[in-house]
Design a protein around this motif. Structure first.
Motif, PDB file in Angstrom:
ATOM      1  N   SER A   1     -14.124   6.301  -3.827  1.00  0.00           N
ATOM      2  CA  SER A   1     -12.708   5.936  -3.748  1.00  0.00           C
ATOM      3  C   SER A   1     -12.039   6.171  -5.096  1.00  0.00           C
ATOM      4  N   ARG A   2     -10.843   6.739  -5.065  1.00  0.00           N
ATOM      5  CA  ARG A   2     -10.064   6.960  -6.294  1.00  0.00           C
ATOM      6  C   ARG A   2      -8.825   6.068  -6.313  1.00  0.00           C
ATOM      7  N   LEU A   3      -8.872   4.953  -5.590  1.00  0.00           N
ATOM      8  CA  LEU A   3      -7.690   4.108  -5.493  1.00  0.00           C
ATOM      9  C   LEU A   3      -7.275   3.559  -6.853  1.00  0.00           C
TER      10      LEU A   3
ATOM     11  N   ILE B   1       0.850  -1.185   0.000  1.00  0.00           N
ATOM     12  CA  ILE B   1       0.000   0.000   0.000  1.00  0.00           C
ATOM     13  C   ILE B   1       0.886   1.235   0.000  1.00  0.00           C
ATOM     14  N   GLU B   2       0.533   2.167  -0.875  1.00  0.00           N
ATOM     15  CA  GLU B   2       1.273   3.413  -0.970  1.00  0.00           C
ATOM     16  C   GLU B   2       0.261   4.546  -1.110  1.00  0.00           C
ATOM     17  N   GLU B   3       0.616   5.705  -0.619  1.00  0.00           N
ATOM     18  CA  GLU B   3      -0.241   6.876  -0.793  1.00  0.00           C
ATOM     19  C   GLU B   3       0.541   7.921  -1.566  1.00  0.00           C
ATOM     20  N   ARG B   4      -0.063   8.402  -2.656  1.00  0.00           N
ATOM     21  CA  ARG B   4       0.548   9.470  -3.459  1.00  0.00           C
ATOM     22  C   ARG B   4      -0.499  10.537  -3.695  1.00  0.00           C
ATOM     23  N   ALA B   5      -0.196  11.742  -3.243  1.00  0.00           N
ATOM     24  CA  ALA B   5      -1.081  12.893  -3.440  1.00  0.00           C
ATOM     25  C   ALA B   5      -2.510  12.603  -2.987  1.00  0.00           C
ATOM     26  N   GLY B   6      -2.648  11.951  -1.846  1.00  0.00           N
ATOM     27  CA  GLY B   6      -3.965  11.675  -1.292  1.00  0.00           C
ATOM     28  C   GLY B   6      -4.710  10.538  -1.951  1.00  0.00           C
ATOM     29  N   ARG B   7      -4.050   9.803  -2.826  1.00  0.00           N
ATOM     30  CA  ARG B   7      -4.676   8.694  -3.534  1.00  0.00           C
ATOM     31  C   ARG B   7      -3.994   7.394  -3.120  1.00  0.00           C
ATOM     32  N   VAL B   8      -4.781   6.366  -2.867  1.00  0.00           N
ATOM     33  CA  VAL B   8      -4.258   5.069  -2.450  1.00  0.00           C
ATOM     34  C   VAL B   8      -3.846   4.265  -3.689  1.00  0.00           C
ATOM     35  N   TYR B   9      -2.633   3.712  -3.640  1.00  0.00           N
ATOM     36  CA  TYR B   9      -2.133   2.822  -4.683  1.00  0.00           C
ATOM     37  C   TYR B   9      -1.909   1.457  -4.050  1.00  0.00           C
TER      38      TYR B   9
END
Length: 178
Positions: free
Chosen positions: A104-106, A58-66
C-alpha cells in the motif's frame, strides 16, 4: 459455420475483449476502494481504542489513497505529531497489506499535519535557496521520508534550482544546488 454464426462469434469476441478491459479498469478501482475501506476501518478502530472522535475523509489522487482524519475539538493533536503520523501511516499500510496481500502507498494525514509539514518544508527550501544565493555551493536538508523528499524536490524545481537525494535509510536527505 453459417454467416450468422460467424457474426455472432465475432460479436462475442468483441464483447469479451471490451469486457476484459472494463473488468481490468474496474478491478483497479475496486482495489483502490478496498484499500481505502480497509485503511479507514483500521483508523476508525484505532480512534475507538483511543476514545477519540474524528472524521475520516478518503480521496484518490493518481491511483494513491489519501486518508485525512480531522476533528473539530482539537483532540487529535496528540496523534498529529509528524513522527506519530508516520508511524500510524506505516501501521495502516501494514494492515492493508495483511488484508489484501498488496503493498500500500496510502498517505495518512491526521489533524492537518501534512499541510503543516508542507509549510515547514517550504521554509526549509526557502532557507536552502537563500544560502545558495548567498554563495554556498550546496545546502543539505535534514533527513526525511521519501514522500517529504518528493515534495522538496518539487518545491526546489519550482524555484529553478536542482536537488538530489543522498544517503541511505534513515539518513537519506535532500541536497539543493544551483
Amino acid at each position: 459455420m453459417t454467416e450468422q454464426d460467424t457474426a455472432a462469434a465475432e460479436t462475442t469476441e468483441t464483447a469479451t475483449a471490451g469486457t476484459g478491459a472494463t473488468a481490468e479498469a474496474t478491478s483497479v478501482e475496486d482495489d483502490t476502494r478496498d484499500e481505502a475501506d480497509i485503511a479507514a476501518d483500521y483508523i476508525e478502530e484505532l480512534l475507538d481504542i483511543c476514545d477519540l472522535d474524528g472524521d475520516i475523509e478518503i480521496e484518490e489522487r493518481a491511483g494513491r489513497v489519501y486518508l485525512s482524519v480531522t476533528d473539530e475539538g482539537g483532540a487529535l493533536r496528540v496523534l498529529s505529531k509528524p513522527d506519530t503520523v508516520s508511524a500510524l501511516q506505516e501501521l495502516t499500510r501494514i494492515a492493508v497489506q495483511a488484508e489484501t496481500g498488496e503493498f500500500s502507498r496510502l498517505i495518512l494525514d491526521v489533524g492537518g499535519s501534512r499541510d503543516a509539514r508542507a509549510t515547514e518544508l517550504q521554509r526549509l527550501v526557502d532557507t536552502a535557496v537563500e544560502r545558495i544565493e548567498a554563495g554556498s555551493a550546496t545546502a543539505a536538508l535534514p533527513p526525511m521520508s521519501s514522500y517529504e523528499r518528493k515534495l522538496v524536490h518539487d518545491l526546489v524545481a519550482e524555484k529553478g534550482f536542482h536537488s538530489e537525494s543522498e544517503g541511505e535509510g534513515r539518513d537519506r536527505h535532500t541536497v539543493v544546488t544551483r
